[in-house]
Structure formats: structure tokens, C-alpha cells
Design a protein around this motif. Structure first.
Motif, mmCIF file in Angstrom:
data_model
loop_
_atom_site.group_PDB
_atom_site.id
_atom_site.type_symbol
_atom_site.label_atom_id
_atom_site.label_comp_id
_atom_site.label_asym_id
_atom_site.label_seq_id
_atom_site.Cartn_x
_atom_site.Cartn_y
_atom_site.Cartn_z
ATOM 1 N N GLY A 47 -4.463 4.377 -4.925
ATOM 2 C CA GLY A 47 -3.365 3.725 -4.679
ATOM 3 C C GLY A 47 -3.352 2.984 -3.203
ATOM 4 N N HIS A 48 -3.334 4.072 -2.048
ATOM 5 C CA HIS A 48 -3.278 3.661 -1.025
ATOM 6 C C HIS A 48 -4.253 2.742 -0.372
ATOM 7 N N MET A 49 -5.522 2.923 -1.212
ATOM 8 C CA MET A 49 -6.723 2.264 -0.824
ATOM 9 C C MET A 49 -6.695 0.769 -0.944
ATOM 10 N N PHE A 50 -5.399 0.308 -1.834
ATOM 11 C CA PHE A 50 -5.252 -1.272 -1.856
ATOM 12 C C PHE A 50 -4.298 -1.661 -1.047
ATOM 13 N N ALA A 51 -3.778 -0.927 -0.094
ATOM 14 C CA ALA A 51 -2.896 -1.472 1.100
ATOM 15 C C ALA A 51 -3.861 -2.164 2.034
ATOM 16 N N PRO A 52 -3.688 -3.267 2.724
ATOM 17 C CA PRO A 52 -4.705 -3.901 3.571
ATOM 18 C C PRO A 52 -5.025 -3.390 4.593
ATOM 19 N N ARG A 53 -4.069 -2.485 5.356
ATOM 20 C CA ARG A 53 -4.460 -2.104 6.680
ATOM 21 C C ARG A 53 -4.534 -0.479 6.840
ATOM 22 N N PRO A 101 -16.088 5.155 -4.327
ATOM 23 C CA PRO A 101 -17.079 4.825 -3.436
ATOM 24 C C PRO A 101 -17.424 3.252 -3.600
ATOM 25 N N PRO A 102 -18.004 2.741 -2.421
ATOM 26 C CA PRO A 102 -18.550 1.331 -2.415
ATOM 27 C C PRO A 102 -19.785 1.150 -3.257
ATOM 28 N N GLU A 103 -20.581 2.251 -3.331
ATOM 29 C CA GLU A 103 -21.881 1.937 -3.852
ATOM 30 C C GLU A 103 -22.119 2.337 -5.273
ATOM 31 N N ARG A 128 -18.352 -1.308 -6.586
ATOM 32 C CA ARG A 128 -18.927 -2.531 -6.633
ATOM 33 C C ARG A 128 -18.109 -3.675 -7.427
ATOM 34 N N VAL A 129 -17.420 -3.319 -8.353
ATOM 35 C CA VAL A 129 -16.375 -4.238 -8.988
ATOM 36 C C VAL A 129 -15.456 -4.892 -8.057
ATOM 37 N N PHE A 130 -14.750 -4.006 -7.187
ATOM 38 C CA PHE A 130 -13.964 -4.491 -6.221
ATOM 39 C C PHE A 130 -14.431 -5.384 -5.003
ATOM 40 N N ALA A 131 -15.910 -5.045 -4.683
ATOM 41 C CA ALA A 131 -16.598 -5.749 -3.909
ATOM 42 C C ALA A 131 -16.730 -7.078 -4.623
ATOM 43 N N LEU A 132 -17.065 -7.265 -5.688
ATOM 44 C CA LEU A 132 -17.282 -8.465 -6.578
ATOM 45 C C LEU A 132 -16.135 -9.468 -6.582
ATOM 46 N N VAL A 133 -14.969 -8.725 -6.904
ATOM 47 C CA VAL A 133 -13.787 -9.361 -6.936
ATOM 48 C C VAL A 133 -13.613 -9.998 -5.408
ATOM 49 N N GLY A 134 -13.897 -9.469 -4.510
ATOM 50 C CA GLY A 134 -13.588 -9.839 -3.066
ATOM 51 C C GLY A 134 -14.477 -11.034 -2.640
ATOM 52 N N PRO A 150 -11.536 -13.579 -1.829
ATOM 53 C CA PRO A 150 -11.508 -13.090 -0.869
ATOM 54 C C PRO A 150 -10.273 -12.614 -0.029
ATOM 55 N N PRO A 151 -9.931 -11.522 0.279
ATOM 56 C CA PRO A 151 -8.637 -10.844 0.891
ATOM 57 C C PRO A 151 -8.351 -11.862 2.082
ATOM 58 N N PRO A 152 -7.045 -11.828 2.439
ATOM 59 C CA PRO A 152 -6.861 -12.695 3.873
ATOM 60 C C PRO A 152 -7.221 -11.885 4.942
ATOM 61 N N PRO A 153 -7.582 -12.784 6.072
ATOM 62 C CA PRO A 153 -8.138 -12.251 7.274
ATOM 63 C C PRO A 153 -7.575 -10.809 7.748
ATOM 64 N N GLY A 154 -8.331 -9.720 8.115
ATOM 65 C CA GLY A 154 -7.781 -8.666 8.616
ATOM 66 C C GLY A 154 -7.580 -7.504 7.667
ATOM 67 N N ALA A 155 -7.672 -7.784 6.293
ATOM 68 C CA ALA A 155 -7.392 -6.894 5.225
ATOM 69 C C ALA A 155 -8.716 -6.291 4.918
ATOM 70 N N ALA A 156 -8.687 -4.764 5.006
ATOM 71 C CA ALA A 156 -9.984 -4.075 4.901
ATOM 72 C C ALA A 156 -10.370 -4.090 3.202
ATOM 73 N N PRO A 157 -11.718 -4.284 2.889
ATOM 74 C CA PRO A 157 -12.039 -3.873 1.608
ATOM 75 C C PRO A 157 -11.683 -2.406 1.070
ATOM 76 N N PRO A 158 -10.855 -2.497 -0.147
ATOM 77 C CA PRO A 158 -10.591 -1.350 -0.587
ATOM 78 C C PRO A 158 -11.551 -0.236 -0.595
#
Ligand SMILES: C[S@@+](CC[C@H](N)C(=O)[O-])C[C@H]1O[C@@H](n2cnc3c(N)ncnc32)[C@H](O)[C@@H]1O
Length: 265
Positions: free
Chosen positions: A116-122, A146-148, A153-159, A163-171
Motif C-alpha cells: 500500500g504505502h509503496m505506491f505513495a509518490p514520496r 522487490p525490484p528484481e 519488474r511489472v511495476f518497472a515496466l509500467v513505469g 512514467p510517473p511525474p518527476p519526483g515520484a519514487a518508483p514503488p
């Protein structure tokens, strides 16, 4: 007028996640794992951040805790309230943002978040909020991708496609122990990690792609955005299916995740 620079992003997320409810069937067993890992005791006050349909909140309530749940999505909160109504006991579910928790300082013995909280941008704002509402000596515990590994990897592909707005961290950064240690910093002691896995039944990788498109907001958003670019949509689906194929066996996509637990100083 809002001063939140990510207000527009969150408004999109709020609508996008509304289709998630069927996937709660797969997050339900993971909720039991997180509640066990957090060591919830009878009578403790617990907050579930990004509660969705309430799987973690309700599992914690069944363990005897006094629970509140918060989520961006009013549609998912309706499911959460219905799910809670089938049990005795009160759980207060409210609409809200992990980056601006509407609770006083030191209000909870335990703060939980499952994917859940991993999808908040900051992350810095989010973790400061989760720790602010936690009592000194209280526990924070969360599950992340985990990113690997497959879901990261699915969320990295989505990104890559949206792309999320500038300043948003990848979940999926929230699934890396080194990054988690850095983000929790000196505010906590006794950080512990544990791996578990979500077993996602599906007839084939192609069926998995279809399910993701129908139930996972950010994936659905990519598909909607690419509707006027069929070639790129085909490419996105192909890449998603390739990822799924790598984790598919015996009609299961195996999705490992990371649980983190720490104690606030
Ligand atoms: C993958 S779902 C997980 C839901 C639930 N915790 C579960 O395990 O079934 C992600 C959830 O995070 C919520 N979410 C995303 N960004 C959020 C934010 N900034 N504040 C609160 N909730 C958020 C979504 O609305 C969604 O319910």
C-alpha cells in the motif's frame, strides 16, 4: 486549494485502484503472514495504510486488535466496510492519503501496510507520517515487492510505458532492504526482514496479463493510455507476458515479496 504537488497524480491513482477488489483473494493469505510477522497482540491499536478492501485490517481485528484503515480509493473502502460488517467489532475505514495521515502523533501501537504505502509518490513524506502516528516503542511492518522479482519488474515496466511525474519514487524501491534501511534511518531499531510468496493461480501467462489489465490500476492505466497506439500496446502486452512466463509453473505465478518489521525509538 491544495498545496500537494502530487494532487493530480493521486487523483488518478484514486480512480485507477478502484478495480482492485478481485485481487484481494490473493492478498488475503499474505495479510495473515504480515499480521503474524508484526506480532499483533490482543488490545493493541493498529493502523492499516493503503488498506484496500481491508484484508490486513480485518485480519488484525480478528487477532484482537483495535484497528483503523485508510486508503485513497473510496470504491475499495466500500468493500472494506462490507467485509468488516460480516464480523463483530468496529473497524474505522476512512479515505485518506499515506502522505498526510489524519491521526494525531503517537496514536498507534502498530502501523502496517501491505503493498500500500509503496505506491505513495514520496517515500520520505510517507515514512515520516507512518512513524509520526506510531508510539515510541511501537512496531512498523509492511510488505513490498522487490525490484528484481516479478511484481517489481511489472511495476518497472509500467513505469517505462507510463512514467510517473518527476519526483515520484518508483514503488519497487520499497522492496530493497538497503533502501528500506536508509529510509527508516535512525528513527527505528531492530529492523528485520522476511521473504514470503503470493501464489497467483492462472491458466496461462496470457490469462495473467488479462487479469492484471482488469484488476491492477496502474496496468489498466497503461492499456487505456496506449489505446490509440496499437503497436506499442502489443509490445507492452508482450513484455508483460514474457515476465509472467518466467514465473509460471503448474498454473501458478509465484510472486515473492518482502516483509519488513522495525521498532520506533
Ligand atoms: C496493491 S493495493 C493493496 C491493497 C491492500 N493493502 C491489500 O493488500 O489487498 C494498493 C492500495 O494502495 C492504495 N494507495 C495507493 N496510493 C495511496 C496513497 N497515497 N495513500 C493511501 N493509499 C494509497 C490503493 O488505493 C490500493 O488500495
Amino acid at each position: 486549494m491544495t498545496t500537494d504537488p502530487f494532487a493530480q497524480f493521486k487523483a488518478v491513482q484514486r480512480e485507477a485502484w478502484a478495480i482492485f477488489a478481485p485481487t484481494a483473494a490473493f492478498t488475503t493469505p499474505c495479510a495473515a503472514a504480515l499480521v503474524d510477522f508484526a506480532g499483533i497482540n490482543r488490545g493493541e491499536s493498529v493502523l492499516d495504510v493503503g488498506c484496500g478492501t481491508g484484508v490486513v485490517a480485518i485480519t488484525a481485528a480478528c487477532a484482537g486488535a483495535h484497528v483503523k484503515g485508510l486508503d485513497l480509493s473510496p470504491a475499495l473502502l466500500e468493500f472494506a466496510r462490507h467485509n468488516a460488517s460480516l464480523l463483530d467489532g468496529e473497524i474505522e475505514f476512512i479515505e485518506g492519503d499515506a502522505e498526510a495521515l489524519p491521526y494525531p502523533d503517537a496514536a498507534f501501537d502498530v502501523v502496517l501496510s501491505q503493498f500500500g504505502h509503496m505506491f505513495a509518490p514520496r517515500p520520505d513524506v510517507t515514512i515520516a507520517e507512518m512513524l509520526r502516528v506510531l508510539k515510541p516503542g511501537g512496531r512498523i511492518a509492511f510488505s513490498t515487492w522487490p525490484p528484481e522479482l516479478i511484481v517489481g519488474r511489472v511495476f518497472a515496466l509500467v513505469g517505462r510505458y507510463l512514467p510517473p511525474p518527476p519526483g515520484a519514487a518508483p514503488p519497487p524501491q520499497w522492496g530493497s532492504p538497503d533502501i528500506i534501511r536508509e529510509r527508516l534511518g535512525d528513527a527505528v531499531i531492530d529492523i528485520e526482514f522476511q521473504r514470503d510468496e503470493m501464489r497467483f493461480p492462472t491458466l496461462s501467462p496470457r490469462h495473467y496479463v488479462a487479469t492484471m489489465e482488469q484488476t491492477i490500476g496502474p496496468v489498466a492505466k497503461v492499456v487505456a493510455t496506449l489505446s490509440d497506439d496499437p503497436a506499442r500496446l502489443v509490445q507492452f502486452r508482450r513484455e508483460l507476458q514474457e515476465l509472467a512466463t518466467q514465473s509460471f509453473a503448474h498454473n501458478i505465478i509465484c510472486q515473492p515479496f518482502l516483509m519488513t518489521r522495525a521498532v520506533k525509538r
